[in-house]
Design a protein around this motif. Structure first.
Motif: not given
Ligand SMILES: C[S@@+](CC[C@H](N)C(=O)[O-])C[C@H]1O[C@@H](n2cnc3c(N)ncnc32)[C@H](O)[C@@H]1O
Length: 286
Positions: A5-22
């Protein structure tokens, strides 16, 4: 084939930094500053909905998500584990979802093993908010060290259900450690995330191999266990910025254990296709 269900989609995963950035601490502020915070307290579903809202409207979070999560909660309802262990807790999404399911099905303990202490603090905070502190125990440290420590202290005697969702090359080495300690034995069930995205060929090969094939490969274990070369560099080095070079110990496991393994197709919370591998330990050959 299930549909997303596309309505429930999370924001896209960033290419380089997608966690541990605050963003993990930002999530805590997002949840605790909600006007309905008092209705959220003690309600795991509402805390999960708040985490999902952050993932959809603010920034991507590397959570198992609703769709793959349902595969595992259905499994928990069937297996009714007394003790469940997850490898890799991040901000506690799977911990809250599965810890609540374990509690509902009469289980006693959900161990969330997380290496990053900041993430571990987020898990513990959200588990307390959800009213799950009686069942959930967060163990900070590298998964292999935590497994060994829990075993040595006598706290962990058997794993009924294990959810593998941490450093991809460590799925196989940690499973083998659990086999050697007899934490995983006949009757144990494994649910491994991300076996399509990004994929985990060595793990799938291991749980799908016959006893004969595993016994043959045990002869080849020679002490060296860097990440298997079948992993892409991005996956093998996912935590390098924080953790440096990954150390994996070469293990023999218990090749005599027989698994029945099946691939359950589903989706990442972003909508990208992925799957969970469910492996049931059905026998031990002598
Ligand atoms: C994909 S995230 C887990 C997501 C979580 N299971 C969920 O669905 O909500 C992977 C997590 O594993 C942790 N991790 C990576 N390697 C680890 C290790 N060797 N031991 C413990 N945790 C580890 C990372 O810090 C990260 O938080």
């Amino acid at each position: 084939m299930p549909e997303f269900n596309q309505q429930n989609a999370y924001a896209s995963q960033e290419e380089d930094v997608f966690f541990d950035d605050g963003r993990e601490i930002e999530l805590l502020h997002f949840v605790y500053s909600r006007p309905d915070i008092n209705e959220i307290r003690g309600n795991p579903e509402k805390v999960l909905a708040a985490i999902d809202e952050y993932g959809r409207t603010k920034k991507y979070l590397m959570n198992v998500g609703e769709d793959k999560g349902r595969i595992v909660t259905d499994l928990i309802a069937k297996v009714k584990p007394e003790t469940m262990v997850e490898l890799g807790g991040y901000v506690g999404y799977s911990c809250l979802l599965f810890g609540h399911a374990v509690k509902k099905s009469g289980g006693k303990r959900y161990y969330s093993l997380e290496r990053n202490p900041e993430f571990g603090a987020v898990i513990a905070s959200l588990a307390a908010l959800a009213g799950l502190s009686d069942v959930v125990k967060v163990e900070i440290g590298s998964s292999d060290a935590s497994i060994q420590r829990l075993y040595d202290s006598g706290a962990l005697k058997h794993i009924d259900l294990m959810f593998l969702d941490h450093y991809k090359p460590a799925y196989t080495t940690d499973l083998k450690l659990c086999e050697e300690l007899k934490l995983i034995s006949k009757g144990s069930v494994l649910a491994a995330d991300n076996v399509i995205k990004p994929g985990n060929p060595p793990y799938l090969e291991y749980v799908r191999s016959s006893v004969e094939e595993k016994r043959k490969r045990v002869q080849e274990v020679n002490g060296h266990a860097g990440p298997d070369e079948r992993f892409q560099q991005k996956t093998a080095g996912q935590y390098a910025k924080r953790e440096g070079e990954e150390k994996l110990s070469a293990r023999k496991g218990n090749p005599n254990l027989v698994y029945k393994s099946e691939l359950c197709h589903s989706f990442e919370p972003t909508g990208e296709p992925d799957a969970v591998e469910i492996s049931r330990c059905v026998d031990e050959e002598s």
